[in-house]
Every structure is written in structure tokens, then in C-alpha cells.
Write a protein that holds these residues in place. Structure first.
Motif, PDB file in Angstrom:
ATOM      1  N   THR A 128       0.826  -1.197   0.000  1.00 49.90           N
ATOM      2  CA  THR A 128       0.000   0.000   0.000  1.00 49.90           C
ATOM      3  C   THR A 128       0.862   1.249   0.000  1.00 49.90           C
ATOM      4  OG1 THR A 128      -1.708  -1.167   1.252  1.00 49.90           O
ATOM      5  CG2 THR A 128      -1.872   1.220   1.185  1.00 49.90           C
ATOM      6  N   ASN A 168      -4.874   2.333   7.237  1.00 57.40           N
ATOM      7  CA  ASN A 168      -4.933   2.878   5.889  1.00 57.40           C
ATOM      8  C   ASN A 168      -5.462   4.295   5.866  1.00 57.40           C
ATOM      9  OD1 ASN A 168      -3.823   0.997   4.246  1.00 57.40           O
ATOM     10  ND2 ASN A 168      -5.721  -0.087   3.850  1.00 57.40           N
ATOM     11  N   ASN A 176      -3.663   0.213  -2.979  1.00 55.54           N
ATOM     12  CA  ASN A 176      -3.269  -1.120  -2.543  1.00 55.54           C
ATOM     13  C   ASN A 176      -3.261  -2.027  -3.755  1.00 55.54           C
ATOM     14  OD1 ASN A 176      -3.669  -3.949  -1.603  1.00 55.54           O
ATOM     15  ND2 ASN A 176      -3.552  -2.975   0.387  1.00 55.54           N
TER      16      ASN A 176
END
Lengths: 115, 113
Positions: free
Chosen positions: A31, B99, A50
Motif C-alpha cells: 500500500t 490505511n 493497494n
């Protein structure tokens, strides 16, 4: 040995131009990200990729487009640059799902100045 | 809408004393918190983290405390050293694999010899 590298380090350009910032990571991470550090010093995520798939796209103008030719690279293309695009842009990478806490590793930043 | 806030833009301490950097957040869904350290002309580097199931995590001179009810975390550096002078960013994430991290604006720490 640099884990996450960005080029150029400084970029000065005129309004209306199109420019790119390159990012490469040699960590084998899946990522990669682009962040913008604005004038108030907040680091805001712009994109997260990703395995070459866009997974986060914050409210970023479509003049900004990430391009990932392979897992190790995530370049940032900016079209029709505006004064407000002046900022420091950071690339980062991480390996989600690893056993240890998967922190993000940042590049040194690219200072973009739009005149 | 800044969900992670560092209200002190700067902090100055004497070498050998404790440095305490504070961070507040607004979203109770955050479950993972990190501190990053940034030197001039470099990108942020990871320093220490804590998950929401803990209230303290220690790594050498660095300790992070989390008060979930107050939505507050702090980074303690003891003893402070001149090499600790940097900008410290607090970050929060909804997920273990971070993330989608949200950063504060940073606090510039200066440790005087």
C-alpha cells in the motif's frame, strides 16, 4: 538505502502547468499513499493505493491523479496547477495485515510552489 | 473538520526534564493511535503507538498514555534530550492497518541543553 524516495524535492512552477511528483518504495509494501501538508501544517491523506487499486480518495480535485505503474511506485500527476496547490506533498507506504503494527513509512516530501 | 487536534503548536523544555505532548480527538470510533516524529526536510517517522484496548504503552524514554473517556492521549519523553527536538504528530486510525490515518497539526518540541 532510502526506503521511500520522492523526486523532485522542490518544484516551482507557474499556474496552469501540469506537473508530476514521483514516489518509489523499496520496502516491498503493498500500500502506498499521498499526503498533502497544508499551510496550517495538517497532514491530510489524498490517496491510498493497494496493489494498484485505489482504496481511499479523499475530497481531492480530479486535477490530481495517482498513477501506479507497479507496486513500488505511486506517482502524483497534477493538471492545471493552482496557487492553492502550493504545499508539501508526502508519499508513504505500509504493509497492511502484517503481524506487527503496520506503520506508514514516509518519504522526505516534495515542496511544491505554484506562482 | 479536524478530528485530531494538537492545541500546542510548540513546547520548550530543558534537557533532562520531562516533555509532555498532548493530543485530543473527536471521533470515538478511532481505535488506534500513533505518534510520528519529523525533522526538518525529512518525512515523518514512526515513534510509538497504542491501541484502544490499552491505556499505556512504553518504549524506552517514550510513553504514550490514552484516556478514551476524555478522548485524549499524551506522549511523555523522559528524560528529554536535545536530539528529541523535532515536530511531533499525533495520528489516529479507525483500523488496525491504519490505511486511513488522521493527523494533528503537530507540536514543535525544542529541548534546550
Amino acid at each position: 538505502d532510502t526506503a521511500v524516495s520522492q523526486t523532485p524535492k522542490y518544484l516551482v512552477t507557474q499556474m496552469g502547468n501540469d506537473k508530476s511528483i514521483k514516489c518509489e518504495q523499496n520496502l516491498g509494501h503493498d500500500t502506498m499513499y499521498w499526503y498533502k501538508q497544508d499551510s496550517k501544517k495538517f497532514l491530510k491523506i489524498m490517496f491510498s493505493y493497494n496493489n494498484k487499486e485505489l482504496i481511499i480518495n479523499e475530497t481531492v480535485p480530479n486535477r490530481f491523479s495517482p498513477k501506479s505503474p507497479d507496486k513500488a511506485h505511486l506517482n502524483l500527476h497534477i493538471n492545471s496547477l493552482e496557487l492553492g496547490d502550493s504545499a508539501v506533498y508526502f508519499c508513504a507506504s505500509s504493509q497492511p495485515g502484517s503481524q506487527v503494527l503496520d506503520t506508514q513509512y514516509f518519504g522526505p516530501g516534495t515542496r511544491l510552489t505554484v506562482l | 473538520d479536524q478530528q485530531v487536534r494538537q492545541n500546542s503548536p510548540s513546547l520548550s523544555v530543558q534537557e533532562g526534564r520531562i516533555s509532555i505532548l498532548n493530543c485530543d480527538y473527536t471521533n470515538s470510533m478511532f481505535d488506534y493511535f500513533l505518534w510520528y516524529k519529523k525533522y526538518p526536510a525529512e518525512g515523518p517517522t514512526f515513534l510509538i503507538s497504542i491501541s484502544s484496548i490499552k491505556d499505556k504503552n512504553e518504549d524506552g524514554r517514550f510513553t504514550v498514555f490514552l484516556n478514551k473517556s476524555a478522548k485524549h492521549l499524551s506522549l511523555h519523553i523522559v528524560p528529554s534530550q536535545p536530539g528529541d527536538s523535532a515536530v511531533y504528530f499525533c495520528a489516529a486510525s479507525y483500523t488496525y492497518n491504519n490505511n486511513d490515518m488522521r493527523f494533528g497539526a503537530g507540536t514543535r518540541l525544542t529541548v534546550k541543553p
